[in-house]
Design a protein around this motif. Structure first.
Motif, PDB file in Angstrom:
ATOM      1  N   ARG A  24       0.824  -1.219   0.000  1.00  0.00           N
ATOM      2  CA  ARG A  24       0.000   0.000   0.000  1.00  0.00           C
ATOM      3  C   ARG A  24       0.859   1.271   0.000  1.00  0.00           C
ATOM      4  NH1 ARG A  24      -2.569  -3.349   3.754  1.00  0.00           N
ATOM      5  NH2 ARG A  24      -4.476  -4.281   2.957  1.00  0.00           N
ATOM      6  N   ILE A  25       1.977   1.214  -0.739  1.00  0.00           N
ATOM      7  CA  ILE A  25       2.822   2.388  -0.930  1.00  0.00           C
ATOM      8  C   ILE A  25       2.495   2.926  -2.320  1.00  0.00           C
ATOM      9  CG2 ILE A  25       5.178   3.228  -1.196  1.00  0.00           C
ATOM     10  CD1 ILE A  25       6.056   1.078   0.820  1.00  0.00           C
ATOM     11  N   ALA A  26       1.879   4.079  -2.350  1.00  0.00           N
ATOM     12  CA  ALA A  26       1.357   4.642  -3.597  1.00  0.00           C
ATOM     13  C   ALA A  26       2.444   4.811  -4.654  1.00  0.00           C
ATOM     14  CB  ALA A  26       0.691   5.983  -3.325  1.00  0.00           C
ATOM     15  N   ALA A  27       2.082   4.456  -5.877  1.00  0.00           N
ATOM     16  CA  ALA A  27       2.965   4.667  -7.026  1.00  0.00           C
ATOM     17  C   ALA A  27       2.879   6.134  -7.450  1.00  0.00           C
ATOM     18  CB  ALA A  27       2.549   3.750  -8.172  1.00  0.00           C
ATOM     19  N   HIS A  28       3.766   6.525  -8.353  1.00  0.00           N
ATOM     20  CA  HIS A  28       3.757   7.850  -8.990  1.00  0.00           C
ATOM     21  C   HIS A  28       4.067   9.001  -8.033  1.00  0.00           C
ATOM     22  CE1 HIS A  28       2.203   5.556 -12.294  1.00  0.00           C
ATOM     23  NE2 HIS A  28       1.145   5.220 -11.594  1.00  0.00           N
ATOM     24  N   GLN A  29       4.703   8.691  -6.916  1.00  0.00           N
ATOM     25  CA  GLN A  29       5.237   9.732  -6.043  1.00  0.00           C
ATOM     26  C   GLN A  29       6.507   9.202  -5.390  1.00  0.00           C
ATOM     27  OE1 GLN A  29       2.408  10.794  -2.992  1.00  0.00           O
ATOM     28  NE2 GLN A  29       1.432   8.803  -3.125  1.00  0.00           N
ATOM     29  N   PRO A  30       7.462  10.076  -5.106  1.00  0.00           N
ATOM     30  CA  PRO A  30       8.739   9.614  -4.553  1.00  0.00           C
ATOM     31  C   PRO A  30       8.544   8.880  -3.231  1.00  0.00           C
ATOM     32  CG  PRO A  30       8.839  11.957  -5.105  1.00  0.00           C
ATOM     33  CD  PRO A  30       7.417  11.533  -5.245  1.00  0.00           C
ATOM     34  N   LEU A  31       9.400   7.909  -2.978  1.00  0.00           N
ATOM     35  CA  LEU A  31       9.382   7.210  -1.695  1.00  0.00           C
ATOM     36  C   LEU A  31      10.003   8.108  -0.630  1.00  0.00           C
ATOM     37  CD1 LEU A  31      10.649   3.645  -2.709  1.00  0.00           C
ATOM     38  CD2 LEU A  31       8.295   4.331  -2.211  1.00  0.00           C
ATOM     39  N   SER A  32       9.362   8.184   0.516  1.00  0.00           N
ATOM     40  CA  SER A  32       9.922   8.951   1.631  1.00  0.00           C
ATOM     41  C   SER A  32      11.067   8.150   2.260  1.00  0.00           C
ATOM     42  CB  SER A  32       8.846   9.208   2.686  1.00  0.00           C
ATOM     43  OG  SER A  32       8.491   7.982   3.330  1.00  0.00           O
ATOM     44  N   ALA A  33      11.862   8.818   3.075  1.00  0.00           N
ATOM     45  CA  ALA A  33      12.944   8.135   3.794  1.00  0.00           C
ATOM     46  C   ALA A  33      12.364   7.030   4.680  1.00  0.00           C
ATOM     47  CB  ALA A  33      13.738   9.134   4.627  1.00  0.00           C
ATOM     48  N   GLN A  34      11.222   7.277   5.301  1.00  0.00           N
ATOM     49  CA  GLN A  34      10.568   6.280   6.156  1.00  0.00           C
ATOM     50  C   GLN A  34      10.129   5.065   5.333  1.00  0.00           C
ATOM     51  OE1 GLN A  34       7.169   7.766   8.300  1.00  0.00           O
ATOM     52  NE2 GLN A  34       6.709   5.781   9.220  1.00  0.00           N
ATOM     53  N   GLN A  35       9.552   5.292   4.166  1.00  0.00           N
ATOM     54  CA  GLN A  35       9.147   4.183   3.296  1.00  0.00           C
ATOM     55  C   GLN A  35      10.355   3.383   2.844  1.00  0.00           C
ATOM     56  OE1 GLN A  35       7.046   6.705   0.542  1.00  0.00           O
ATOM     57  NE2 GLN A  35       5.050   5.877   1.178  1.00  0.00           N
ATOM     58  N   GLN A  36      11.451   4.058   2.516  1.00  0.00           N
ATOM     59  CA  GLN A  36      12.658   3.346   2.109  1.00  0.00           C
ATOM     60  C   GLN A  36      13.203   2.493   3.254  1.00  0.00           C
ATOM     61  OE1 GLN A  36      15.493   5.555  -0.431  1.00  0.00           O
ATOM     62  NE2 GLN A  36      13.942   7.180  -0.483  1.00  0.00           N
ATOM     63  N   ARG A  37      13.190   3.026   4.481  1.00  0.00           N
ATOM     64  CA  ARG A  37      13.633   2.236   5.642  1.00  0.00           C
ATOM     65  C   ARG A  37      12.732   1.022   5.848  1.00  0.00           C
ATOM     66  NH1 ARG A  37      14.507   7.378   7.700  1.00  0.00           N
ATOM     67  NH2 ARG A  37      12.535   7.335   8.822  1.00  0.00           N
ATOM     68  N   TYR A  38      11.419   1.206   5.676  1.00  0.00           N
ATOM     69  CA  TYR A  38      10.472   0.089   5.800  1.00  0.00           C
ATOM     70  C   TYR A  38      10.819  -1.016   4.800  1.00  0.00           C
ATOM     71  CZ  TYR A  38       6.273  -2.594   4.709  1.00  0.00           C
ATOM     72  OH  TYR A  38       5.410  -3.617   4.421  1.00  0.00           O
ATOM     73  N   ILE A  39      11.079  -0.650   3.555  1.00  0.00           N
ATOM     74  CA  ILE A  39      11.398  -1.637   2.516  1.00  0.00           C
ATOM     75  C   ILE A  39      12.668  -2.399   2.884  1.00  0.00           C
ATOM     76  CG2 ILE A  39      12.083  -1.919   0.094  1.00  0.00           C
ATOM     77  CD1 ILE A  39      10.236   0.598  -0.445  1.00  0.00           C
ATOM     78  N   VAL A  40      13.691  -1.691   3.355  1.00  0.00           N
ATOM     79  CA  VAL A  40      14.935  -2.355   3.779  1.00  0.00           C
ATOM     80  C   VAL A  40      14.645  -3.294   4.943  1.00  0.00           C
ATOM     81  CG1 VAL A  40      17.240  -1.994   4.762  1.00  0.00           C
ATOM     82  CG2 VAL A  40      16.440  -0.541   2.882  1.00  0.00           C
ATOM     83  N   THR A  41      13.783  -2.894   5.866  1.00  0.00           N
ATOM     84  CA  THR A  41      13.413  -3.745   7.002  1.00  0.00           C
ATOM     85  C   THR A  41      12.744  -5.036   6.525  1.00  0.00           C
ATOM     86  OG1 THR A  41      13.169  -1.843   8.464  1.00  0.00           O
ATOM     87  CG2 THR A  41      12.016  -3.848   9.115  1.00  0.00           C
ATOM     88  N   VAL A  42      11.852  -4.920   5.549  1.00  0.00           N
ATOM     89  CA  VAL A  42      11.164  -6.098   5.004  1.00  0.00           C
ATOM     90  C   VAL A  42      12.175  -7.034   4.329  1.00  0.00           C
ATOM     91  CG1 VAL A  42       9.513  -6.872   3.241  1.00  0.00           C
ATOM     92  CG2 VAL A  42       8.935  -4.948   4.751  1.00  0.00           C
ATOM     93  N   ILE A  43      13.055  -6.469   3.529  1.00  0.00           N
ATOM     94  CA  ILE A  43      14.087  -7.262   2.848  1.00  0.00           C
ATOM     95  C   ILE A  43      14.984  -7.942   3.873  1.00  0.00           C
ATOM     96  CG2 ILE A  43      16.178  -7.077   1.425  1.00  0.00           C
ATOM     97  CD1 ILE A  43      14.625  -4.844  -0.148  1.00  0.00           C
ATOM     98  N   HIS A  44      15.418  -7.203   4.876  1.00  0.00           N
ATOM     99  CA  HIS A  44      16.284  -7.752   5.927  1.00  0.00           C
ATOM    100  C   HIS A  44      15.590  -8.922   6.639  1.00  0.00           C
ATOM    101  CE1 HIS A  44      19.330  -7.542   9.180  1.00  0.00           C
ATOM    102  NE2 HIS A  44      18.314  -7.974   9.908  1.00  0.00           N
TER     103      HIS A  44
END
Length: 118
Positions: free
Chosen positions: A89-109
């Motif tokens: 539920r991370i909206a497309a067509h807008q830049p990822l925030s620093a918080q969203q990027q950290r969340y993605i790294v957390t999921v990958i980790h």
């Protein structure tokens, strides 16, 4: 049950997502580099390939092999903006925030830890 647990439960229900596994080379790479380096690689890949509002080659920017993070991205549906929207539920067509990027790294980790302990 945590948000990550619920996410992994949904991902495990996907025939496509659950087929991704680390091979011996990727496992060895993770062991040699360690979690801090792998997380840094993940953060760099996310910043370079996904963070823009309209990433170059979106939907095809994440290779299927070649690095443990790439495999984890496909396994966790963090490989393109369409998957991020559908699964996280991370909206497309807008830049990822620093918080969203950290969340993605957390999921990958979390997936990599789970996979390394499998």
């Amino acid at each position: 049950m945590s948000e990550l647990d619920r996410l992994f439960q949904r991902l495990d229900a996907s025939t496509f997502r659950r087929r991704f596994r680390l091979g011996s080379k990727e496992r060895q790479y993770c062991l040699e580099k360690g979690p801090e380096v792998i997380d840094r690689h993940a953060a760099d890949f996310i910043a370079q390939r996904l963070a823009a509002a309209e990433p170059r080659n979106d939907g095809k920017q994440t290779p299927m092999r070649g690095h443990p993070v790439f495999i984890a991205q496909h396994a966790t549906a963090t490989c393109c903006r369409g998957c991020l929207e559908k699964w996280h539920r991370i909206a497309a067509h807008q830049p990822l925030s620093a918080q969203q990027q950290r969340y993605i790294v957390t999921v990958i980790h979390a997936w990599l830890v789970k996979e390394m302990n499998r």
